[in-house]
Design an enzyme around this catalytic site. Structure first.
Site: not given
Ligand code: MIG
Length: 785
Positions: A406, A409, A487
């Site tokens: 995650d 980017e 999200d």
């Molecule tokens: O700033 O890890 O898209 O699925 O639960 C949020 C916490 C960070 C974004 C992800 C989401 C995840 C969440 N993350």
């Protein structure tokens, strides 16, 4: 705008080289595409690719035509070129040319680059010598009636025409229909008109912008911020052929482990081991299928990757072991940001090896993300990927089965004291990845992170297929990871939007995808959860996930009625697994996604081409999910052929719109006449992809065909394809199961609905209601009426 002019051409090593005063070009013929690479003559042409695999090139025959050159492409459509000014035509596609932006010199010191982001902010960056400002625009003539698909993960409907789309990986929570860009960048479009398709892939990792007839309806402009234009013109003529050829360029997804196709439950975050055990218990106590529980960022100690919080997870290894005894696996989240903390072994070893992205002064770039302060590994470099991969030993030794990448980017809350808003939520364009600026590396950061993860898992557990899920990515990401759409919110509009989003990802070569079932942000409700679970049962990736602060949305969260509706969806998923696994195999071989838009199967049906709220699952099933509350029916476009209602067996002729009944404990689903879909018994979890009980759901047709792919479900032992073939002429039904699996089966049947009892049969059968269940264990059957 300056045009590009070439003075002459030469044939060199099977490629056509173009020479001009300011620019040079090289054109190559590949198996399914032309590659057109243009670059400023002061640069060299050693441009590599982060996405395109090594390709064979073929000889090009050149002739003169219409004042230009006609390049004969063999299997590929011919390419017509004019040298001065540069223009080309490729089938129906015609380019007015390529136009260097602003100047013919590469380096524009102190130029300012503005990047529009989804939230309407702009990134401003003084680019001390970044090779920007020498961007290029490819201008295409747009005939009326052409549509565009692809572009990876996008908001909106299926057709991407009429908007401006930016390829710049961006952390975009609270997305709306208008948000652009999202997390992924796929500078690929499939043009489509009257049944014929072509592909355009711009192999540039710089920020690129596709204006698809938005500013002027008669033109599209494909812009890159970079100093080269590396373009692939992909031949069809069908959408499937385009996708096959594109997959030949950027690669197909490897075969996933079977368990990845099962049911996943996640939440940000199950706070401790007791909470995780409770989720497992709730599932099993109710006899609900569940394959894996996901651990979000709170499993770590202080958001430090490759650690566990020993307070909340005192016995992590015991937890994964106990879950596995229930058939439940564990997936953990791994973000790229490494906490900058003295004595933290990951940070220290990275510093020793010099793995972090640097600022322009050559110091480690420091910012903030969940860990704070944080530094970012530079996955662009191989030695950094190896270093990162090796750290996964912490998880493989603790019994973790999959990795969830995650924030890649990469997303940043602040960098060097500048807030997220100011910096567009990512690293500065001038940050350094070895010799590359962040401006060039940004879009492949996640792809290379996933590569590190995938290769690391592969090295650590060579006998098992890695499973990686990612949020960000670039063309070719499917070689390393599955993708979820980030999200979303618990909104009906997001349920609806997930369909075209996933379909366009599929048309962009990414087959294994899903959206957060139930919705991530905000509170879901029972009806939305039931509808989403049924749609999700047909997503390639089926995971219920929700955000911090939102209401719990596990299957039992809304009472018995909803639980019953969701339970049926989960069980249906497991019944479908032989079919899904076969589709996964097809994706790994040919790049065709399991979940596909109607246009891929029925390119001639103009009315089906733009349908965004229905899809095919493989070539046999058509699904039409309900995407609005309080609806008991919906209209379904049935393409050419005859279609069998999966639930009541009624046969409907195609090329029409049908009102279909849609109760909450199902999904409108239609099976194409002549197809046979392999099903198995529902189970609580997967074990191996050899189906000891196999039921062929047959939709009668003159000819009948279905197939199933089977293997160990996990490793690299060879697999086997078995076929069911037959035919039905109204009086005689023949079926032959050519079983290649060489493993004993407990049961093989063919199930046919909506038929009277046969007068004679060569094999045992049972007949109940209007359903005929034929025993196929002897291989062949013949029934007559
Ligand atoms: O700033 O890890 O898209 O699925 O639960 C949020 C916490 C960070 C974004 C992800 C989401 C995840 C969440 N993350």
């Amino acid at each position: 705008m300056h045009e590009i002019h070439f003075d002459r051409f030469e044939i060199e090593d099977q490629s056509v080289r173009l020479y001009g005063a300011y620019f040079q070009g090289r054109i190559q013929r590949l198996a399914g595409a032309w590659r057109v690479l243009l670059w400023h003559r002061l640069e060299d042409d050693k441009k590599g690719s982060w996405a395109v695999l090594p390709q064979d090139t073929f000889t090009v025959d050149i002739s003169q035509q219409d004042g230009g050159l006609l390049l004969d492409g063999g299997q590929v459509l011919p390419l017509w070129l004019q040298l001065s000014p540069f223009e080309f035509r490729f089938g129906d596609l015609s380019a007015e040319g390529v136009f260097p932006e602003r100047s013919n010199t590469l380096s524009v010191p102190e130029a300012t680059l503005e990047l529009a982001t989804g939230e309407g902010n702009a990134i401003r960056e003084t680019n001390d010598g970044l090779p920007l400002g020498a961007g290029m625009n490819l201008v295409l003539r747009e005939p009326e009636g052409r549509q565009y698909f692809g572009l990876g993960e996008r908001t909106g409907f299926l057709d991407k025409k009429g908007r401006i789309w930016t390829n710049w990986n961006t952390d975009s929570p609270r997305q709306t229909e208008q948000t652009d860009p999202l997390y992924q960048s796929h500078p690929f479009v499939m043009g489509y008109q009257e049944g014929r398709a072509f592909g355009l892939y711009l192999d540039e990792t710089w920020r690129t912008v596709f204006d698809l007839g938005a500013t002027e309806s008669s033109r599209s402009v494909l812009h890159t911020d970079g100093p080269t234009l590396d373009l692939y013109l992909i031949t069809g003529p069908t959408p499937k052929e385009v996708l096959r050829h594109y997959s030949g360029l950027v690669g197909t997804a490897p075969m996933p482990p079977l368990w990845a196709l099962g049911v996943h439950q996640s939440r940000w975050s199950y706070p401790d081991q007791a909470a995780i055990r409770a989720v497992a218990r709730e599932y099993r106590a109710r006899g609900l299928p569940l394959e894996a529980i996901w651990m979000d960022i709170d499993y770590m100690e202080g958001y430090k990757v490759f650690t566990y919080d020993r307070g909340r997870f005192p016995r992590f290894e015991a937890l994964t072991r106990d879950l596995k005894e229930e058939g439940i696996r564990t997936v953990v989240i791994v973000d790229p940001g490494v906490k900058k903390e003295a004595g933290y072994p990951v940070y220290e070893s990275g510093r020793e090896w010099g793995v972090y992205v640097e600022n322009r002064r050559g110091e480690d770039l420091v910012g903030e993300v969940w860990p704070s302060p944080a530094v970012w590994p530079d996955f662009i470099r191989k030695e950094v990927r190896d270093w990162w991969g090796e750290w996964h030993r912490v998880y493989t030794e603790a019994g973790v089965d999959g990795i969830w990448n995650d924030m890649n980017e990469p997303s940043a809350f602040s960098v060097e004291g500048r807030a997220a808003r100011e910096i567009g939520k990512t690293l500065p364009l001038g940050a350094k990845h070895g010799a590359l600026w962040h401006a060039e590396a940004h879009n492949v950061y996640a792809q290379q992170m996933c590569r590190a993860t995938f290769e690391g898992l592969h090295t650590l557990r060579p006998e098992r297929r890695p499973f990686v899920l990612t949020r960000a990515g670039f063309a070719g990401i499917q070689r390393y990871a599955w993708v979820w759409t980030g999200d979303n919110s618990s909104l009906w509009s997001h349920l609806e939007m997930s369909v075209p989003m996933i379909l366009n990802l599929g048309l962009s070569g990414v087959p294994f995808t899903g959206a957060d079932i139930g919705g991530f942000s905000a509170d879901t409700d029972g009806e939305l959860l039931a509808r989403w679970s049924w749609l999700g049962a047909l997503y390639p990736f089926m995971r219920n996930h929700s955000g911090k602060g939102s209401r719990r949305q596990e299957p039992w969260a809304f009472g018995e009625l909803v639980l019953g509706q969701v339970r049926k969806a989960l069980e249906f998923r497991y019944r479908l697994l032989p079919y899904l696994y076969t589709l996964a195999y097809e994706a790994s071989q040919e790049g065709l996604p399991p979940m596909r838009p109607l246009v891929l199967e029925f390119p001639e049906d103009a009315e089906a081409a733009l349908v965004f709220d229905q899809f095919m699952l493989g070539d046999a099933l058509l699904a039409a999910p309900v995407l609005r509350p309080h609806q008991t029916h919906r209209l379904v476009r049935l393409p050419d052929g005859a279609w069998r209602d999966w639930w009541n067996g009624e046969i409907h002729e195609g090329m029409r719109w049908l009102p279909a009944y849609a109760p909450l404990d199902g999904i409108p689903l239609f099976q194409k006449a002549g197809s046979a879909v392999p099903l198995t018994e529902p189970a609580l979890f997967t074990t191996q992809a050899w189906w000891s009980s196999l039921d062929w759901q047959v939709a009668l047709g003159d000819e009948i065909h279905g197939w199933v792919y089977e293997d160990d479900g996990e490793g690299y032992a060879p697999g086997f394809i078995s076929h069911l073939r037959g035919g039905y002429d109204g009086r005689r039904l023949r079926l032959a199961f050519e079983d290649d699996a060489a493993r004993p089966r407990e049961r093989v049947t063919a199930i046919v609905h909506g038929i009277t009892e046969p007068g004679h049969s060569t094999v045992p059968y049972s007949y109940q209601g209007d359903t005929l269940t034929i025993d196929l264990s002897s291989g062949a059957a013949e029934l007559t009426w």
